[in-house]
Design a protein around this motif. Sequence first.
Motif, PDB file in Angstrom:
ATOM      1  N   GLU A 152       0.842  -1.196   0.000  1.00  0.00           N
ATOM      2  CA  GLU A 152       0.000   0.000   0.000  1.00  0.00           C
ATOM      3  C   GLU A 152       0.877   1.246   0.000  1.00  0.00           C
ATOM      4  N   TRP A 153       0.536   2.199  -0.867  1.00  0.00           N
ATOM      5  CA  TRP A 153       1.184   3.505  -0.854  1.00  0.00           C
ATOM      6  C   TRP A 153       0.176   4.540  -0.384  1.00  0.00           C
ATOM      7  N   VAL A 154       0.633   5.454   0.470  1.00  0.00           N
ATOM      8  CA  VAL A 154      -0.266   6.416   1.111  1.00  0.00           C
ATOM      9  C   VAL A 154       0.205   7.841   0.832  1.00  0.00           C
ATOM     10  N   SER A 155      -0.719   8.683   0.399  1.00  0.00           N
ATOM     11  CA  SER A 155      -0.436  10.112   0.266  1.00  0.00           C
ATOM     12  C   SER A 155      -1.383  10.882   1.177  1.00  0.00           C
ATOM     13  N   VAL A 156      -0.910  12.019   1.668  1.00  0.00           N
ATOM     14  CA  VAL A 156      -1.708  12.885   2.536  1.00  0.00           C
ATOM     15  C   VAL A 156      -1.735  14.271   1.909  1.00  0.00           C
ATOM     16  N   ASP A 157      -2.929  14.695   1.510  1.00  0.00           N
ATOM     17  CA  ASP A 157      -3.099  16.014   0.894  1.00  0.00           C
ATOM     18  C   ASP A 157      -2.106  16.247  -0.232  1.00  0.00           C
ATOM     19  N   GLY A 158      -1.893  15.206  -1.040  1.00  0.00           N
ATOM     20  CA  GLY A 158      -1.045  15.326  -2.214  1.00  0.00           C
ATOM     21  C   GLY A 158       0.404  14.950  -2.006  1.00  0.00           C
ATOM     22  N   ASP A 159       0.841  14.750  -0.761  1.00  0.00           N
ATOM     23  CA  ASP A 159       2.228  14.369  -0.488  1.00  0.00           C
ATOM     24  C   ASP A 159       2.322  12.865  -0.249  1.00  0.00           C
ATOM     25  N   LEU A 160       3.171  12.186  -1.013  1.00  0.00           N
ATOM     26  CA  LEU A 160       3.402  10.765  -0.793  1.00  0.00           C
ATOM     27  C   LEU A 160       4.245  10.607   0.461  1.00  0.00           C
ATOM     28  N   VAL A 161       3.718   9.926   1.491  1.00  0.00           N
ATOM     29  CA  VAL A 161       4.394   9.910   2.786  1.00  0.00           C
ATOM     30  C   VAL A 161       4.970   8.551   3.168  1.00  0.00           C
ATOM     31  N   GLU A 162       4.377   7.457   2.700  1.00  0.00           N
ATOM     32  CA  GLU A 162       4.934   6.164   3.101  1.00  0.00           C
ATOM     33  C   GLU A 162       4.324   5.047   2.273  1.00  0.00           C
ATOM     34  N   ALA A 163       4.901   3.877   2.460  1.00  0.00           N
ATOM     35  CA  ALA A 163       4.318   2.645   1.939  1.00  0.00           C
ATOM     36  C   ALA A 163       4.303   1.632   3.073  1.00  0.00           C
ATOM     37  N   ALA A 164       3.444   0.639   2.953  1.00  0.00           N
ATOM     38  CA  ALA A 164       3.348  -0.394   3.985  1.00  0.00           C
ATOM     39  C   ALA A 164       3.070  -1.732   3.322  1.00  0.00           C
ATOM     40  N   LEU A 165       3.600  -2.775   3.924  1.00  0.00           N
ATOM     41  CA  LEU A 165       3.349  -4.144   3.473  1.00  0.00           C
ATOM     42  C   LEU A 165       2.441  -4.819   4.484  1.00  0.00           C
ATOM     43  N   TRP A 166       1.293  -5.268   4.022  1.00  0.00           N
ATOM     44  CA  TRP A 166       0.331  -5.972   4.867  1.00  0.00           C
ATOM     45  C   TRP A 166       0.454  -7.453   4.548  1.00  0.00           C
ATOM     46  N   CYS A 167       0.828  -8.235   5.549  1.00  0.00           N
ATOM     47  CA  CYS A 167       1.190  -9.627   5.305  1.00  0.00           C
ATOM     48  C   CYS A 167       0.238 -10.585   6.020  1.00  0.00           C
ATOM     49  N   GLY A 168       0.286 -11.848   5.580  1.00  0.00           N
ATOM     50  CA  GLY A 168      -0.522 -12.879   6.214  1.00  0.00           C
ATOM     51  C   GLY A 168      -1.999 -12.610   6.042  1.00  0.00           C
ATOM     52  N   ALA A 169      -2.739 -12.734   7.137  1.00  0.00           N
ATOM     53  CA  ALA A 169      -4.193 -12.569   7.082  1.00  0.00           C
ATOM     54  C   ALA A 169      -4.610 -11.149   6.755  1.00  0.00           C
ATOM     55  N   LEU A 170      -3.687 -10.195   6.835  1.00  0.00           N
ATOM     56  CA  LEU A 170      -4.019  -8.793   6.575  1.00  0.00           C
ATOM     57  C   LEU A 170      -4.023  -8.449   5.087  1.00  0.00           C
ATOM     58  N   ALA A 171      -3.400  -9.291   4.266  1.00  0.00           N
ATOM     59  CA  ALA A 171      -3.314  -9.003   2.832  1.00  0.00           C
ATOM     60  C   ALA A 171      -4.672  -9.222   2.180  1.00  0.00           C
ATOM     61  N   GLU A 172      -5.186  -8.183   1.523  1.00  0.00           N
ATOM     62  CA  GLU A 172      -6.497  -8.273   0.892  1.00  0.00           C
ATOM     63  C   GLU A 172      -6.409  -8.231  -0.629  1.00  0.00           C
ATOM     64  N   MET A 173      -5.418  -7.548  -1.173  1.00  0.00           N
ATOM     65  CA  MET A 173      -5.205  -7.497  -2.615  1.00  0.00           C
ATOM     66  C   MET A 173      -3.731  -7.202  -2.873  1.00  0.00           C
ATOM     67  N   ALA A 174      -3.323  -7.233  -4.127  1.00  0.00           N
ATOM     68  CA  ALA A 174      -1.893  -7.088  -4.416  1.00  0.00           C
ATOM     69  C   ALA A 174      -1.401  -5.665  -4.165  1.00  0.00           C
ATOM     70  N   ARG A 175      -2.132  -4.664  -4.682  1.00  0.00           N
ATOM     71  CA  ARG A 175      -1.676  -3.282  -4.591  1.00  0.00           C
ATOM     72  C   ARG A 175      -2.841  -2.379  -4.166  1.00  0.00           C
ATOM     73  N   ARG A 176      -2.485  -1.367  -3.376  1.00  0.00           N
ATOM     74  CA  ARG A 176      -3.477  -0.414  -2.900  1.00  0.00           C
ATOM     75  C   ARG A 176      -2.845   0.976  -2.891  1.00  0.00           C
ATOM     76  N   ALA A 177      -3.587   1.944  -3.386  1.00  0.00           N
ATOM     77  CA  ALA A 177      -3.190   3.350  -3.273  1.00  0.00           C
ATOM     78  C   ALA A 177      -4.228   4.033  -2.405  1.00  0.00           C
ATOM     79  N   THR A 178      -3.776   4.622  -1.310  1.00  0.00           N
ATOM     80  CA  THR A 178      -4.678   5.314  -0.393  1.00  0.00           C
ATOM     81  C   THR A 178      -4.362   6.800  -0.430  1.00  0.00           C
TER      82      THR A 178
END
Length: 395
Positions: free
Chosen positions: A224-250
């Motif tokens: 998952e890649w996360v932006s806040v008010d237009g600024d790209l701030v971080e990415a996160a890897l959700w593993c195991g039971a938390l993984a819902e799809m391959a890629r997510r942009a929030t």
Amino acid sequence: MDLEQFAALRTPEGSAALDAAARVAGGDPLTAAAALRSAGVPAGLAAAALTQAELRRRAAGKFGPAASGMFLTRAGLEQATRGVVARRRAERLRAAGVATLADLGCGLGADALAAARAGIRVYGVEADPLTAAMAAANAEAAGLADLFTVECGDATAFDVTRVDGVFCDPARRKAGTGRRIFDPNAYSPPWDFVTGLAERVPHTVVKVAPGLDHALIPAGAEAEWVSVDGDLVEAALWCGALAEMARRATVLRGDTAHVLTGGGDAEAPVGRPRRFLYDPDAAVVRAHLVAELAADLDATLADPSIAYLYGDEARPTPFARCLEITDVLPFSLKRLRALLRERRVGRVEILKRGSALEPEKLRRDLKLAGDEAASLVLTRVAGAPTVLICRPLPA
């Protein structure tokens, strides 16, 4: 700051110095220091208090009102997760049934505090003694010391069988210098330990740099890649039971989260430039979800390697900025300068993808004069250097 100075800040005299520093912070630092010393605050304590006051002022953008009672370091603040991102992550963990969480490399406690506020019991581990002490103090200041405790030690030695979830934000800067580390194997904890957590704990989340190489994403993990008010701030890897799809942009705007998902391997169709240009949010680009956005907007690329999309209609979307194209020109400084002068354009916004031109040098070379404004997009169309003259549309 060292542990002795931090301990001094925790005394009644230190609290008074912090209050005094908060009243004078934000102006001239020499004047502020003189004001504290004239009030009888010892020089060392005054310096420590003023440093905290300045860091708290800067931290308000990340943590909101809670920043006024936190203890911070410059490096810790820079690396800490923004409050809105940490809160959303904590809510997702809680919704997945995580009741106990190990925060391995908890830093100043931004993520751990958010998880504790969500009702999760958090065990923080931090290698740096001062940072660990500050994290514990931050838990106390937030009234969460019963839900978030900190031990100073080696994150790799923590017994993860004690918890049903793990969050890990490996240090990506060299201790003592603050220089960025680009080799994941040099992270602390090292990358092989971090990625191995997913095999040991059913709910694992790893915070990573937004520039993470997709080749390093573990099989089966959601990135998952996360932006806040237009600024790209971080990415996160959700593993195991938390993984819902391959890629997510929030895309977080205010209190609203907009989510785009997909496989990350689709290709958008390619065509000619059309009336409207869409500049996708950086989270969409980094998540390799431009093709999914193109499908939503009925849009195409003009070059398969450049993430600008083109459509015949201006469709509202939180995932991209939209501009109306007035001219599509093969790049020529002479021709562009003449056209802008003819239209009395004196102010330009310059965007670029796929161009080697330096925006500020181009701005100087254009020698603009006039009272009109325009947006210039430097890009390629079918491999050829191109400039698009545009006007922004309302959000």
